[in-house]
Design an enzyme around this catalytic site. Structure first.
Site, PDB file in Angstrom:
ATOM      1  N   LYS A 274      -4.497 -88.721   4.474  1.00 40.87           N
ATOM      2  CA  LYS A 274      -5.613 -88.177   5.250  1.00 40.87           C
ATOM      3  C   LYS A 274      -6.879 -88.977   4.979  1.00 40.87           C
ATOM      4  CE  LYS A 274      -7.481 -83.574   6.381  1.00 40.87           C
ATOM      5  NZ  LYS A 274      -7.340 -82.142   6.044  1.00 40.87           N
TER       6      LYS A 274
ATOM      7  N   GLU B 193       0.796 -79.287   8.255  1.00 45.85           N
ATOM      8  CA  GLU B 193       0.019 -79.717   7.096  1.00 45.85           C
ATOM      9  C   GLU B 193       0.250 -78.736   5.942  1.00 45.85           C
ATOM     10  OE1 GLU B 193      -4.555 -80.997   5.920  1.00 45.85           O
ATOM     11  OE2 GLU B 193      -4.254 -79.536   7.521  1.00 45.85           O
TER      12      GLU B 193
ATOM     13  N   CYS C 265      -5.035 -83.289  10.545  1.00 42.91           N
ATOM     14  CA  CYS C 265      -6.060 -82.258  10.696  1.00 42.91           C
ATOM     15  C   CYS C 265      -7.467 -82.801  10.970  1.00 42.91           C
ATOM     16  CB  CYS C 265      -6.045 -81.345   9.470  1.00 42.91           C
ATOM     17  SG  CYS C 265      -6.791 -79.715   9.776  1.00 42.91           S
TER      18      CYS C 265
END
Length: 273
Positions: free
Chosen positions: A109, A40, A150
């Site tokens: 995301k 990331e 994440c």
């Protein structure tokens, strides 16, 4: 499938980070890797100001470099994530490229990292980024793979939806910090592997103690039984591992969690947009 998890050191200079990513992918391909994963925010430090400075549209320099890297090395490439401009918004986005350099998937995301652990860690991605809305899987000759970023991993519903779509492995570019990483990193990857009886892989930036946001690092690969198969430390690393998706079927046959779900009583479903 030979998998390469590339725990890369990320510096201040965008072009240097791009060049370094290219070299790490090249080295992994020369060692036989067929799918490589970057961390990331491999393009810039994990800071809201850096996100704004480094943002690019799809098709820009970073996108083109990732595409060319995949094509020149004949490798599947999960391009970590970088700040993507999309109209009036910015997104924390992962682009996936096939061995011919064609974009195979894009994941923005979905769950933004807005936390405030009293006295320890505070960060608000939503100050800069907008949230994505797509459940993302892509097909390879080895099997179907799900990708998220994440904080997305903390939400079992998303992992469950990717599994329902046929994912054999969840790949997660991520940058846990020194507050959440020691207690939750391994736990979450093992738990999602056990919940969904598939492989999970997390790839983080190498740790830089001088950075404003310190990555926990510890890139990791877990089996569908929840076993840690490979794990890095804090330094830059390339983890190589031969992944056999037939292990998913073996585990699901021995411990039939997915087929035993009581869908007559409860159900996980994706809402139409």
């Amino acid at each position: 499938m030979k998998l390469a998890l590339l725990q890369m050191a990320v510096g201040e200079q965008k072009q240097e980070n791009l060049h370094h990513a290219w070299n790490m992918v090249k080295d992994a391909a020369q060692q036989g890797a067929q799918l490589a994963v970057l961390p990331e925010m491999f393009l810039c430090p994990y800071e809201n100001e850096s996100f704004v400075r480094s943002a690019e549209e799809a098709g820009g320099t970073a996108w083109q470099t990732l595409s060319r890297t995949a094509a020149e090395n004949h490798i599947w490439l999960v391009g970590g994530s970088f700040p993507e401009k999309g109209g009036e918004h910015l997104y924390n986005t992962c682009f996936v490229f096939d061995p011919r350099g064609r974009q195979a998937a894009r994941h923005r995301k979905m769950h933004l990292f807005d936390i405030d652990v009293e006295g320890r860690q505070s960060f608000r991605e939503s100050d800069t980024f907008s949230a994505g809305n797509d459940v993302t899987v892509f097909d390879t000759e080895f099997g179907r793979i799900g990708v998220c970023i994440c904080f997305d991993l903390r939400f079992p519903e998303l992992a469950g939806l990717m599994t329902q779509r046929g994912a054999q492995m969840l790949v997660v570019p991520a940058a846990f910090n020194m507050t959440t990483g020691p207690v939750h990193w391994e736990l979450l990857f093992r738990q999602r592997a056990v919940d969904n009886q598939l492989f999970t892989a997390g790839v983080a930036p190498a740790r830089d103690e001088a950075a404003s946001y310190v990555s926990y690092a510890n890139s990791i690969l877990c089996s569908p039984w929840g076993t840690v198969l490979a794990r890095a430390g804090s330094d830059e690393a390339c983890l190589l591992y031969d992944v056999d998706f037939s292990q998913n079927d073996a585990v699901r046959h021995q411990l039939p969690l997915l087929s035993a779900k009581r869908t007559d009583i409860y159900e996980l479903c994706e809402k139409c947009k």
